[in-house]
Scaffold this motif. Sequence first.
Motif, PDB file in Angstrom:
ATOM      1  N   PRO A  53     -11.055  51.915  30.783  1.00  0.00           N
ATOM      2  CA  PRO A  53     -10.164  52.225  29.656  1.00  0.00           C
ATOM      3  C   PRO A  53      -8.888  51.393  29.722  1.00  0.00           C
ATOM      4  O   PRO A  53      -8.550  50.821  30.748  1.00  0.00           O
ATOM      5  CB  PRO A  53      -9.876  53.704  29.854  1.00  0.00           C
ATOM      6  N   TYR A  54      -8.205  51.363  28.615  1.00  0.00           N
ATOM      7  CA  TYR A  54      -7.016  50.537  28.502  1.00  0.00           C
ATOM      8  C   TYR A  54      -5.768  51.409  28.623  1.00  0.00           C
ATOM      9  O   TYR A  54      -5.773  52.587  28.263  1.00  0.00           O
ATOM     10  CB  TYR A  54      -7.023  49.791  27.168  1.00  0.00           C
ATOM     11  N   GLY A  55      -4.728  50.791  29.144  1.00  0.00           N
ATOM     12  CA  GLY A  55      -3.488  51.520  29.349  1.00  0.00           C
ATOM     13  C   GLY A  55      -2.283  50.627  29.144  1.00  0.00           C
ATOM     14  O   GLY A  55      -2.399  49.503  28.617  1.00  0.00           O
ATOM     15  N   PRO A  56      -1.117  51.080  29.577  1.00  0.00           N
ATOM     16  CA  PRO A  56       0.113  50.295  29.409  1.00  0.00           C
ATOM     17  C   PRO A  56       0.028  48.869  29.951  1.00  0.00           C
ATOM     18  O   PRO A  56       0.573  47.958  29.302  1.00  0.00           O
ATOM     19  CB  PRO A  56       1.153  51.132  30.162  1.00  0.00           C
ATOM     20  N   PRO A  57      -0.588  48.611  31.103  1.00  0.00           N
ATOM     21  CA  PRO A  57      -0.678  47.208  31.546  1.00  0.00           C
ATOM     22  C   PRO A  57      -1.388  46.309  30.548  1.00  0.00           C
ATOM     23  O   PRO A  57      -0.984  45.161  30.315  1.00  0.00           O
ATOM     24  CB  PRO A  57      -1.457  47.304  32.865  1.00  0.00           C
ATOM     25  N   ASP A  58      -2.455  46.855  29.942  1.00  0.00           N
ATOM     26  CA  ASP A  58      -3.170  46.063  28.937  1.00  0.00           C
ATOM     27  C   ASP A  58      -2.313  45.850  27.697  1.00  0.00           C
ATOM     28  O   ASP A  58      -2.353  44.784  27.077  1.00  0.00           O
ATOM     29  CB  ASP A  58      -4.472  46.769  28.546  1.00  0.00           C
ATOM     30  N   TRP A  59      -1.522  46.858  27.344  1.00  0.00           N
ATOM     31  CA  TRP A  59      -0.639  46.691  26.193  1.00  0.00           C
ATOM     32  C   TRP A  59       0.391  45.591  26.452  1.00  0.00           C
ATOM     33  O   TRP A  59       0.756  44.841  25.548  1.00  0.00           O
ATOM     34  CB  TRP A  59       0.070  48.017  25.888  1.00  0.00           C
ATOM     35  N   LEU A  60       0.855  45.521  27.698  1.00  0.00           N
ATOM     36  CA  LEU A  60       1.786  44.444  28.044  1.00  0.00           C
ATOM     37  C   LEU A  60       1.139  43.076  27.859  1.00  0.00           C
ATOM     38  O   LEU A  60       1.753  42.139  27.349  1.00  0.00           O
ATOM     39  CB  LEU A  60       2.264  44.603  29.487  1.00  0.00           C
ATOM     40  N   VAL A  61      -0.115  42.974  28.291  1.00  0.00           N
ATOM     41  CA  VAL A  61      -0.832  41.706  28.167  1.00  0.00           C
ATOM     42  C   VAL A  61      -1.017  41.347  26.709  1.00  0.00           C
ATOM     43  O   VAL A  61      -0.748  40.207  26.282  1.00  0.00           O
ATOM     44  CB  VAL A  61      -2.199  41.786  28.883  1.00  0.00           C
ATOM     45  N   TRP A  62      -1.469  42.300  25.909  1.00  0.00           N
ATOM     46  CA  TRP A  62      -1.704  42.016  24.498  1.00  0.00           C
ATOM     47  C   TRP A  62      -0.397  41.696  23.773  1.00  0.00           C
ATOM     48  O   TRP A  62      -0.344  40.791  22.936  1.00  0.00           O
ATOM     49  CB  TRP A  62      -2.397  43.214  23.836  1.00  0.00           C
ATOM     50  N   GLY A  63       0.645  42.463  24.096  1.00  0.00           N
ATOM     51  CA  GLY A  63       1.936  42.188  23.467  1.00  0.00           C
ATOM     52  C   GLY A  63       2.479  40.822  23.852  1.00  0.00           C
ATOM     53  O   GLY A  63       3.032  40.099  23.009  1.00  0.00           O
ATOM     54  N   SER A  64       2.302  40.453  25.118  1.00  0.00           N
ATOM     55  CA  SER A  64       2.766  39.140  25.571  1.00  0.00           C
ATOM     56  C   SER A  64       1.973  38.025  24.910  1.00  0.00           C
ATOM     57  O   SER A  64       2.526  36.994  24.514  1.00  0.00           O
ATOM     58  CB  SER A  64       2.651  39.037  27.097  1.00  0.00           C
ATOM     59  N   ALA A  65       0.650  38.229  24.781  1.00  0.00           N
ATOM     60  CA  ALA A  65      -0.185  37.225  24.120  1.00  0.00           C
ATOM     61  C   ALA A  65       0.211  37.088  22.653  1.00  0.00           C
ATOM     62  O   ALA A  65       0.282  35.965  22.121  1.00  0.00           O
ATOM     63  CB  ALA A  65      -1.658  37.615  24.239  1.00  0.00           C
ATOM     64  N   ALA A  66       0.483  38.213  22.002  1.00  0.00           N
ATOM     65  CA  ALA A  66       0.908  38.154  20.596  1.00  0.00           C
ATOM     66  C   ALA A  66       2.270  37.482  20.473  1.00  0.00           C
ATOM     67  O   ALA A  66       2.491  36.673  19.559  1.00  0.00           O
ATOM     68  CB  ALA A  66       0.959  39.563  20.016  1.00  0.00           C
TER      69      ALA A  66
END
Length: 215
Positions: free
Chosen positions: A27-40
């Motif tokens: 499952p996805y969590g805050p670390p993944d959100w950081l990655v996606w936000g940084s990529a965006a």
Amino acid sequence: MVNRRWWDLAALVTTVVVVLISIIEPPYGPPDWLVWGSAAAFAVFYLAYARPRIGTERRSTHLTVAVVFSVVVAVGCAGDPSFATMQAFMYPFVWATSTRISDAIGANIALGAGVVVGYLLHFGPGGLPPGLAVAVLSVGFSIALGLWITRIATYGEERARLLEELQAAQGEVAAMHREAGITDERGRVAREIHDTIAQSLTGLVMVAQRAGNRL
């Protein structure tokens, strides 16, 4: 003219790879959100600011790109160290857009520092050794490759300049040869005309003398 399409393709591929790595294991969590936000954030900054300024020689632009890339890679690595894959695009980009070698090296070091900070935020103090190892290897390789490519580019520019000078000199020599040929041709024609007129005048004088004698 700078071809932005190759940079667009490289940015797209790198971003997609980073995002795909982050979604492999749910499952996805805050670390993944950081990655996606940084990529965006990277994609938006590249399209809105970095891409339109490719080919410019403003030092302030290069500094802004280096700082933003460093922050983005630090935040992304804080979410997942695999975000360091983004360096595959960032290092060549700051080298290609720098106005000075010293600026390019400084930008490389800043990106390496961003990776170290991201590892520390993700792993804590234990992330310092692996973060330093990744940063030292990537920065060292980038600087070595960048200096080598820069030397090749400088050598190519010097050869192009010498070739232009040689072509200009050849053009001048050819023009001098043409002028010399024209001058020689004019001299030959003048001599022929002179000889012809001299012969004609001599003949007329002789005819006049004979006519005078007969009279």
